[in-house]
Write an enzyme that holds these catalytic residues in place. Structure first.
Site, PDB file in Angstrom:
ATOM      1  N   LYS A 117       1.633   2.104  -5.153  1.00 12.75           N
ATOM      2  CA  LYS A 117       2.622   1.318  -6.394  1.00 12.75           C
ATOM      3  C   LYS A 117       0.907   1.878  -7.434  1.00 12.75           C
ATOM      4  O   LYS A 117       1.810   2.124  -8.330  1.00 12.75           O
ATOM      5  CB  LYS A 117       2.401   0.335  -6.560  1.00 12.75           C
TER       6      LYS A 117
ATOM      7  N   GLN B 127       2.015  -6.058  -3.688  1.00 11.00           N
ATOM      8  CA  GLN B 127       2.674  -6.218  -2.070  1.00 11.00           C
ATOM      9  C   GLN B 127       3.516  -5.180  -1.011  1.00 11.00           C
ATOM     10  O   GLN B 127       3.802  -4.882  -1.997  1.00 11.00           O
ATOM     11  CB  GLN B 127       2.848  -7.529  -1.487  1.00 11.00           C
TER      12      GLN B 127
ATOM     13  N   GLY C  77      -4.281  -4.139  -3.627  1.00 13.10           N
ATOM     14  CA  GLY C  77      -5.711  -2.978  -3.878  1.00 13.10           C
ATOM     15  C   GLY C  77      -4.929  -1.683  -4.542  1.00 13.10           C
ATOM     16  O   GLY C  77      -3.720  -1.506  -3.830  1.00 13.10           O
ATOM     17  N   HIS C  78      -4.836  -1.375  -6.015  1.00 18.18           N
ATOM     18  CA  HIS C  78      -4.314  -0.259  -6.351  1.00 18.18           C
ATOM     19  C   HIS C  78      -5.179   0.237  -6.424  1.00 18.18           C
ATOM     20  O   HIS C  78      -5.767   0.599  -7.271  1.00 18.18           O
ATOM     21  CB  HIS C  78      -3.429  -1.202  -7.574  1.00 18.18           C
TER      22      HIS C  78
ATOM     23  N   ASP D 172       0.608  -0.986   0.582  1.00 19.56           N
ATOM     24  CA  ASP D 172       0.036   0.224  -0.005  1.00 19.56           C
ATOM     25  C   ASP D 172       0.410   1.512  -0.282  1.00 19.56           C
ATOM     26  O   ASP D 172       0.600   2.133   0.315  1.00 19.56           O
ATOM     27  CB  ASP D 172      -0.844  -0.068   1.050  1.00 19.56           C
TER      28      ASP D 172
HETATM   29  P1  GDP Z   1      -0.936   0.553  -3.566  1.00 15.52           P
HETATM   30  O1  GDP Z   1      -1.903  -1.051  -2.678  1.00 15.52           O
HETATM   31  O2  GDP Z   1       0.559   0.650  -3.277  1.00 15.52           O
HETATM   32  O3  GDP Z   1      -1.033   0.780  -5.047  1.00 15.52           O
HETATM   33  O4  GDP Z   1      -1.564   1.745  -2.685  1.00 15.52           O
HETATM   34  P2  GDP Z   1      -2.427   1.719  -2.285  1.00 15.52           P
HETATM   35  O5  GDP Z   1      -3.905   2.256  -3.476  1.00 15.52           O
HETATM   36  O6  GDP Z   1      -3.003   0.642  -1.607  1.00 15.52           O
HETATM   37  O7  GDP Z   1      -2.883   2.978  -1.540  1.00 15.52           O
HETATM   38  C1  GDP Z   1      -2.220   4.374  -1.347  1.00 15.52           C
HETATM   39  C2  GDP Z   1      -3.623   5.502  -1.193  1.00 15.52           C
HETATM   40  O8  GDP Z   1      -3.093   6.230  -1.232  1.00 15.52           O
HETATM   41  C3  GDP Z   1      -4.506   5.253  -2.378  1.00 15.52           C
HETATM   42  O9  GDP Z   1      -5.481   5.453  -1.092  1.00 15.52           O
HETATM   43  C4  GDP Z   1      -3.907   6.358  -2.945  1.00 15.52           C
HETATM   44  O10 GDP Z   1      -4.892   6.900  -3.488  1.00 15.52           O
HETATM   45  C5  GDP Z   1      -3.109   7.076  -2.130  1.00 15.52           C
HETATM   46  N1  GDP Z   1      -2.328   8.098  -2.343  1.00 15.52           N
HETATM   47  C6  GDP Z   1      -1.190   7.816  -3.375  1.00 15.52           C
HETATM   48  N2  GDP Z   1      -0.267   8.976  -3.322  1.00 15.52           N
HETATM   49  C7  GDP Z   1      -0.649   9.381  -2.575  1.00 15.52           C
HETATM   50  C8  GDP Z   1       0.237  10.793  -2.135  1.00 15.52           C
HETATM   51  O11 GDP Z   1       0.711  11.366  -2.267  1.00 15.52           O
HETATM   52  N3  GDP Z   1      -0.452  11.495  -1.305  1.00 15.52           N
HETATM   53  C9  GDP Z   1      -1.604  10.659  -0.594  1.00 15.52           C
HETATM   54  N4  GDP Z   1      -2.441  11.587  -0.265  1.00 15.52           N
HETATM   55  N5  GDP Z   1      -2.560  10.043  -0.731  1.00 15.52           N
HETATM   56  C10 GDP Z   1      -1.691   8.970  -2.081  1.00 15.52           C
HETATM   57  P1  IMO Z   2      -0.720  -3.842  -2.295  1.00 14.34           P
HETATM   58  O1  IMO Z   2      -0.478  -4.806  -3.563  1.00 14.34           O
HETATM   59  C1  IMO Z   2      -0.689  -4.194   1.982  1.00 14.34           C
HETATM   60  C2  IMO Z   2      -1.545  -8.933   4.023  1.00 14.34           C
HETATM   61  C3  IMO Z   2      -2.305  -9.218   4.495  1.00 14.34           C
HETATM   62  C4  IMO Z   2      -1.338  -9.816   5.505  1.00 14.34           C
HETATM   63  C5  IMO Z   2      -1.087 -10.494   4.482  1.00 14.34           C
HETATM   64  C6  IMO Z   2      -1.609 -11.834   3.978  1.00 14.34           C
HETATM   65  O2  IMO Z   2      -2.428  -3.564  -2.371  1.00 14.34           O
HETATM   66  O3  IMO Z   2       0.057  -3.505  -1.976  1.00 14.34           O
HETATM   67  P2  IMO Z   2      -2.875 -12.716   1.787  1.00 14.34           P
HETATM   68  O4  IMO Z   2      -4.099 -12.346   1.901  1.00 14.34           O
HETATM   69  O5  IMO Z   2      -1.832 -11.886   0.565  1.00 14.34           O
HETATM   70  O6  IMO Z   2      -2.294 -14.617   2.240  1.00 14.34           O
HETATM   71  O7  IMO Z   2      -2.613 -11.814   2.942  1.00 14.34           O
HETATM   72  O8  IMO Z   2      -0.557  -9.886   3.619  1.00 14.34           O
HETATM   73  N1  IMO Z   2      -1.039  -7.733   2.141  1.00 14.34           N
HETATM   74  C7  IMO Z   2      -1.132  -6.766   2.154  1.00 14.34           C
HETATM   75  N2  IMO Z   2      -1.247  -5.703   2.451  1.00 14.34           N
HETATM   76  N3  IMO Z   2      -1.019  -4.307   1.023  1.00 14.34           N
HETATM   77  C8  IMO Z   2      -1.388  -5.456  -0.021  1.00 14.34           C
HETATM   78  O9  IMO Z   2      -0.838  -5.464  -1.539  1.00 14.34           O
HETATM   79  C9  IMO Z   2      -1.217  -6.889   0.679  1.00 14.34           C
HETATM   80  N4  IMO Z   2      -1.394  -7.656   0.101  1.00 14.34           N
HETATM   81  C10 IMO Z   2      -1.278  -9.066   1.548  1.00 14.34           C
HETATM   82  O10 IMO Z   2      -2.997  -8.029   5.129  1.00 14.34           O
HETATM   83  O11 IMO Z   2      -1.124  -9.147   5.984  1.00 14.34           O
HETATM   84 MG    MG Z   3      -3.049  -1.373  -1.602  1.00 14.50          MG
END
Ligand code: GDP
Ligand code: IMO
Ligand code: MG
Length: 433
Positions: A16, A227, A40-41, A13
């Site tokens: 990415k 991840q 979850g991207h 998270d």
């Molecule tokens: P990922 O799994 O690495 O793609 O990240 P996620 O989407 O799960 O979580 C990142 C969150 O931060 C999302 O809600 C994005 O919209 C948000 N986000 C990404 N870059 C920035 C930033 O520079 N500032 C803020 N405030 N939010 C951001």
């Molecule tokens: P993105 O790509 C954050 C974590 C889960 C748990 C562990 C194992 O959005 O960054 P799983 O369902 O993979 O067997 O869970 O890994 N986990 C993540 N944490 N971002 C993710 O993906 C994750 N995908 C799995 O919370 O701790």
């Molecule tokens: Mg994510």
């Protein structure tokens, strides 16, 4: 040879999805190579937020071809939902913009059920998985009982036979060990047939060949990790990890590309740290400040909605991520979230249980549970930086924080992100050489 890997350098998270969407404007191909719908991207474009779980984050650029490679565990129902949602908004009009490798492992409802049953049985020792069936699907692959995407288009009797091999064992566990409902081959075959027909236009028999041809032709190929490095099955905070290898080397394995084809590896790094699920987290803030960062950063899981645990930046963990991924640069995300804090802390090293200084990331989760982080304090800035359009215009304290990080890590911060939207991205160096 412009192959570029984007990898999460913390516990996932990091942002990415945003980075890959932004980088995709300059990429011809985006390849997902591991993980599944546990990812979850989030992409925010023209004020509209979308969360992608399986589809590569380049998909909003109609000229960018997205590939789901063999290393991915493919929940065919979830994938179809994502495809439909994109089509409803006028995207993905050409099915050949999204290619699915014949070698991807098919993830089915019994994998999800077993994941949930196991977590339920673990009571207070839960891993905290996303419940998306990731572990059970990769187990089938490792034990050679998995259905691969290409099998869905082969002889029906063989498909049924392979499915029964997986079900025989998983049903035994579900029914006899966890007291849950088993699945019949018949009830799974009907949706498999439905979704395979719907997904067939995306079928790509040899995705590795397509990627290789693209690289040979000098096209820009971006490999999108899911991840984060510390969730890596082999090198993360085991057992609190996911079931795939999440580090940069996994791109070569999951997409079948030689390491020599990779030019750079960008570590997507939050300006602080978060973790969702169980497991050690040395710089975690369990106080009001942690809650404040959680609220300001919107730190709630994009897949499960669970609150993310928040804490300070951890240089010990990041040095480890730089080493195991061979990071060539860092994209520093969510710097805007730190605006307005009284001060910013950074964990520079740990103290072990005998008071000894630890500068290297401990390999055992138990050891990591017992370390105490040692912090350095930095000046914060009061200004909202989310509308800043050039790195030079950031407040001095924000710039100094970035300079400090790159010096302490010996790795350049080439990109700074100050908000979720595309234009909230400050480039210090262009992406592809
Ligand atoms: P990922 O799994 O690495 O793609 O990240 P996620 O989407 O799960 O979580 C990142 C969150 O931060 C999302 O809600 C994005 O919209 C948000 N986000 C990404 N870059 C920035 C930033 O520079 N500032 C803020 N405030 N939010 C951001
Ligand atoms: P993105 O790509 C954050 C974590 C889960 C748990 C562990 C194992 O959005 O960054 P799983 O369902 O993979 O067997 O869970 O890994 N986990 C993540 N944490 N971002 C993710 O993906 C994750 N995908 C799995 O919370 O701790
Ligand atoms: Mg994510």
């Amino acid at each position: 040879m412009p192959g570029l890997i984007v990898v999460g350098s913390q516990w996932g998270d990091e942002g990415k999805g945003k980075v890959v969407d932004v980088f995709s404007a300059e990429s011809d191909y985006v390849v997902r190579y591991q993980g599944g719908a546990n990812a979850g991207h989030t992409l925010v474009v023209d004020g509209k937020k979308r969360v992608l779980h399986l589809i590569p984050s380049g998909i909003l650029h109609s000229k960018t071809i997205c590939i789901i490679a063999s290393g991915v565990v493919l929940d065919i129902e979830q994938l179809y939902k994502e495809i439909s949602a994109l089509k409803e908004t006028g995207m993905l009009t050409d099915p050949r913009q999204l290619l699915i490798s014949d070698g991807a492992t098919v993830l089915l409802p019994h994998h999800r059920a077993l994941d949930l049953a196991r977590e339920k049985a673990l009571k207070n020792e839960k891993i905290g998985t996303t419940g998306k069936g990731i572990g059970p699907a990769y187990e089938d692959k490792a034990s050679r009982r998995a259905l691969l995407f290409g099998d869905l288009f082969g002889p029906a009797d063989q498909l049924k036979h392979t499915l029964e091999k997986s079900l025989k064992e998983k049903n035994f566990l579900l029914e006899k060990f966890y007291g849950e409902k088993p699945f019949s081959a018949e009830e799974l075959l009907a949706p498999i047939q439905k979704f395979s027909k719907l997904l067939e236009p995306h079928r790509e028999k040899d995705a590795s060949f397509v990627i290789d041809q693209a690289l040979k032709a000098g096209r820009r190929v971006l490999f999108e990790g899911a991840q984060g490095s510390l969730l890596d099955l082999n090198h993360g905070t085991y057992p609190f990890v996911t079931s795939s290898s999440t580090i940069a080397g996994s791109a070569c394995i999951g997409a079948a590309i030689g390491p020599g084809k990779i030019e750079s590896v960008v570590g997507i790094t939050k300006a602080y740290t978060t973790r969702v699920g169980s497991g050690p987290f040395p710089t975690e803030l369990t106080n009001d400040l942690g809650a404040k960062i959680q609220e300001k950063g919107g730190e709630f899981g994009a897949t499960t909605g669970r609150p993310r645990r928040c804490g300070w930046l951890d240089l010990v963990a990041l040095r480890y991520a730089i080493r195991i991924n061979g990071l060539t640069s860092i994209a520093l995300m969510k710097l805007d979230v730190l605006s307005g804090l009284d001060e910013i802390r950074v964990g520079t090293h740990y103290k072990g249980d005998k008071g000894e200084a630890l500068t290297d990331f401990p390999m055992r989760s138990r050891e990591l549970h017992n370390v105490q982080p040692v912090y350095e304090t930095h000046k914060a800035w009061a200004e909202d930086i989310s509308q800043v359009t050039s790195f030079d215009d950031l407040p001095e304290a924000a710039k100094n924080y970035v300079y400090y990080i790159e010096k302490a890590l010996g790795t350049p911060v080439d990109v700074v992100s100050v908000g979720p939207a595309r234009d909230q991205t400050l480039w210090r160096k262009s992406l592809f050489k």
